[in-house]
Design a protein around this motif. Structure first.
Motif, PDB file in Angstrom:
ATOM      1  N   ASN A  18       0.821  -1.311   0.023  1.00  0.00           N
ATOM      2  CA  ASN A  18       0.089   0.097  -0.136  1.00  0.00           C
ATOM      3  C   ASN A  18       0.888   1.349  -0.060  1.00  0.00           C
ATOM      4  O   ASN A  18       1.638   1.588   0.883  1.00  0.00           O
ATOM      5  CB  ASN A  18      -1.045   0.109   1.170  1.00  0.00           C
ATOM      6  N   LYS A  65       0.102   4.464   0.399  1.00  0.00           N
ATOM      7  CA  LYS A  65      -0.109   5.314   1.489  1.00  0.00           C
ATOM      8  C   LYS A  65       0.450   4.796   2.580  1.00  0.00           C
ATOM      9  O   LYS A  65       1.031   5.793   3.356  1.00  0.00           O
ATOM     10  CB  LYS A  65      -1.759   5.670   1.579  1.00  0.00           C
ATOM     11  N   ASN A  79       4.344   5.439   2.558  1.00  0.00           N
ATOM     12  CA  ASN A  79       4.578   6.818   2.538  1.00  0.00           C
ATOM     13  C   ASN A  79       4.507   7.403   4.062  1.00  0.00           C
ATOM     14  O   ASN A  79       5.267   8.074   4.727  1.00  0.00           O
ATOM     15  CB  ASN A  79       3.828   7.693   1.885  1.00  0.00           C
ATOM     16  N   ASN A 120      -1.802  16.153  -0.827  1.00  0.00           N
ATOM     17  CA  ASN A 120      -1.560  14.785  -0.100  1.00  0.00           C
ATOM     18  C   ASN A 120      -0.709  15.174   0.945  1.00  0.00           C
ATOM     19  O   ASN A 120       0.321  15.412   0.727  1.00  0.00           O
ATOM     20  CB  ASN A 120      -1.140  13.584  -0.898  1.00  0.00           C
ATOM     21  N   GLN A 149       2.101  12.838   1.850  1.00  0.00           N
ATOM     22  CA  GLN A 149       3.258  12.701   0.883  1.00  0.00           C
ATOM     23  C   GLN A 149       4.363  14.020   0.862  1.00  0.00           C
ATOM     24  O   GLN A 149       5.430  13.896   0.923  1.00  0.00           O
ATOM     25  CB  GLN A 149       2.816  12.880  -0.685  1.00  0.00           C
ATOM     26  N   GLU A 167       4.609   9.934  -5.061  1.00  0.00           N
ATOM     27  CA  GLU A 167       3.322   9.849  -5.716  1.00  0.00           C
ATOM     28  C   GLU A 167       3.278   8.456  -6.487  1.00  0.00           C
ATOM     29  O   GLU A 167       2.188   8.184  -6.971  1.00  0.00           O
ATOM     30  CB  GLU A 167       3.020  10.974  -6.733  1.00  0.00           C
TER      31      GLU A 167
END
Length: 478
Positions: free
Chosen positions: A26, A28, A31, A152, A155, A182
């Motif tokens: 994943n 997300k 990060n 985001n 990020q 990204e």
């Protein structure tokens, strides 16, 4: 947390394994994981510093979003001004406040007015000069339309705090690093192998070159009156090698570590001590900072588009600001001023871009002329480094004047003879890699030879590395 510490020895592999084997499904979460470990890495020095980097990130993240919706030019300028003032305000307070107080008091003392003003008890946050410039580049590029602002937050916060380059660079641009957060990252064995080699080379520079030189540099600079001119000259040369091994070593470790996690950071050093003039030196030394000042200060000031007066003015502004960026001390400002003076003859003769290609790119050795130019540039650079290393202007001037004094004793030849072959080996290594973007590569065609080459460097690190007296990276102070 130091790259050459035992804490980092378990931190890096732990983060690496979790990153690729637990959070790799994943983007997300991956990060978010990088953001958390980066804050742990940074908070290892002092958890209070985290509030500053979080605040700076929050301000510029929101200003980026506001710039995207701002239609009127005056509003966009106002938002950009807020970003710059906040970041420079943080930098100014924590890094330069006491400098201005001290000089304000000294100015009045010169006129016989004794002000009862004391300096503030301020702790300089590690890496503040680096991440403030990194966040400012984001808002400036968004303002210029070179980059679309991200919505985001994870990020963006991870981009600002990315632990490999957080505290001493390279100073990354959002246009290069932010898009890499990204995109989904896949483990690449070749990139990871390149990263390991670059980490090893950076460790060699740090613990073998820089930390061994530091032993003699500290001894000589701490008591220059106890040494003769030849020893002082030796101390200046050793500091030139120390700061190069220390800072470029950090950059190599940072770039190599980023590769382990699938990221590409910009090259920060390109064998600068093989430069044939001072202009070439500055194209090869601390490239991320030099290009930052070029793009965000020099060019907006007019760059080289105007007459000679504008070129000279902009050159002095860039070098003086660069000196002041390095530290709140007149020694750094004079260091920048000297480099500007070195640059002027090239500017007047329009020869500041005569050496773009690497020296001796198609031969094994430089020509005699090239060798003399390299030595000349190294001597000029080394003299300027004395101001960079000295605690005060008076000590720096006294040090340089004393180089021509032949009194007192010379550092024991047995002590220095241990270090001399290491430096010669380093020069040979650096010369061999002057045409290469990757470190510790003999030939891409011979993997066995490359393996032997890397193992040889590892053995040298274990054999010659200064592990019993680890030194902080010099640029942690900036």
């Amino acid at each position: 947390m130091l790259f050459n510490s035992f804490e980092y020895l378990w931190f890096l592999p732990t983060v690496f394994l979790l990153y690729w084997f637990v959070f790799n499904k994943n983007l997300k979460l991956q990060n978010l994981f990088l953001l958390i470990v980066s804050y742990i890495f940074y908070g290892w020095w002092d958890w209070r510093f985290l509030t500053l980097i979080a605040f700076s990130s929050l301000v510029d993240y929101n200003i980026g979003l506001l710039l995207a919706n701002a239609k009127f030019k005056h509003r966009r300028k106002l938002l950009l001004a807020i970003s710059i003032m906040v970041n420079l305000g943080l930098l100014g307070y924590f890094k330069y406040c006491n400098f201005f107080i001290e000089n304000f008091v000294d100015m009045f003392n010169a006129f016989g007015i004794n002000l009862q003003v004391s300096t503030l008890r301020i702790i300089l946050p590690v890496g503040i000069s680096f991440y403030t410039f990194q966040t400012m580049s984001y808002t400036i590029d968004v303002y210029r339309g070179k980059l679309k602002p991200t919505n985001n937050a994870i990020q963006f916060f991870a981009y600002v705090s990315f632990f490999p380059q957080l505290v001493a660079g390279p100073i990354e641009r959002a246009v290069n690093l932010l898009p890499q957060f990204e995109k989904k990252r896949q483990f690449n064995y070749e990139k990871a192998s390149d990263g390991v080699r670059q980490i090893i080379w950076g460790l060699f520079k740090k613990v073998v070159i820089a930390d061994n030189c530091a032993v003699y540099v500290n001894q000589i600079f701490d008591s220059p009156a106890d040494h003769n001119g030849l020893t002082l000259a030796l101390g200046a040369v050793l500091f030139a090698f120390q700061i190069y091994g220390d800072f470029s070593g950090y950059s190599d470790i940072a770039i190599g570590t980023a590769k382990l996690f699938g990221f590409d950071l910009m090259k920060n050093f390109a064998t600068p001590y093989f430069s044939r003039d001072i202009a070439e030196f500055w194209r090869r030394w601390h490239i991320s900072l030099s290009t930052w000042f070029r793009d965000y200060l020099y060019i907006p000031l007019g760059g080289s588009r105007g007459g000679m007066w504008m070129k000279v003015r902009n050159t002095f502004i860039i070098f003086l600001v660069s000196g002041f960026w390095h530290g709140a001390n007149w020694t750094f400002i004079i260091w920048g001023f000297l480099n500007a003076l070195y640059f002027l003859p090239l500017l007047f003769r329009n020869k500041n871009r005569q050496y773009i290609e690497v020296v001796a790119s198609s031969s094994y050795l430089p020509s005699f002329k090239e060798l003399m130019l390299i030595i000349k540039t190294f001597i000029l650079t080394t003299l300027a480094w004395v101001f960079f290393r000295a605690d005060t202007l008076s000590l720096a001037v006294e040090y340089i004047v004393s180089i021509f004094n032949h009194d007192n004793g010379f550092i024991g030849p047995i002590q220095f003879m241990r270090l001399l072959p290491i430096l010669l080996l380093f020069i040979v290594f650096d010369w061999m890699h002057r045409n290469q973007t990757e470190s510790l590569i003999c030939s891409h065609e011979y993997k066995v030879l490359n393996t032997i080459w890397v193992l040889s460097v590892v053995i040298l690190i274990l054999w010659l590395g200064n592990f019993f007296n680890p030194q902080e990276f010099i640029y942690f102070d900036f």
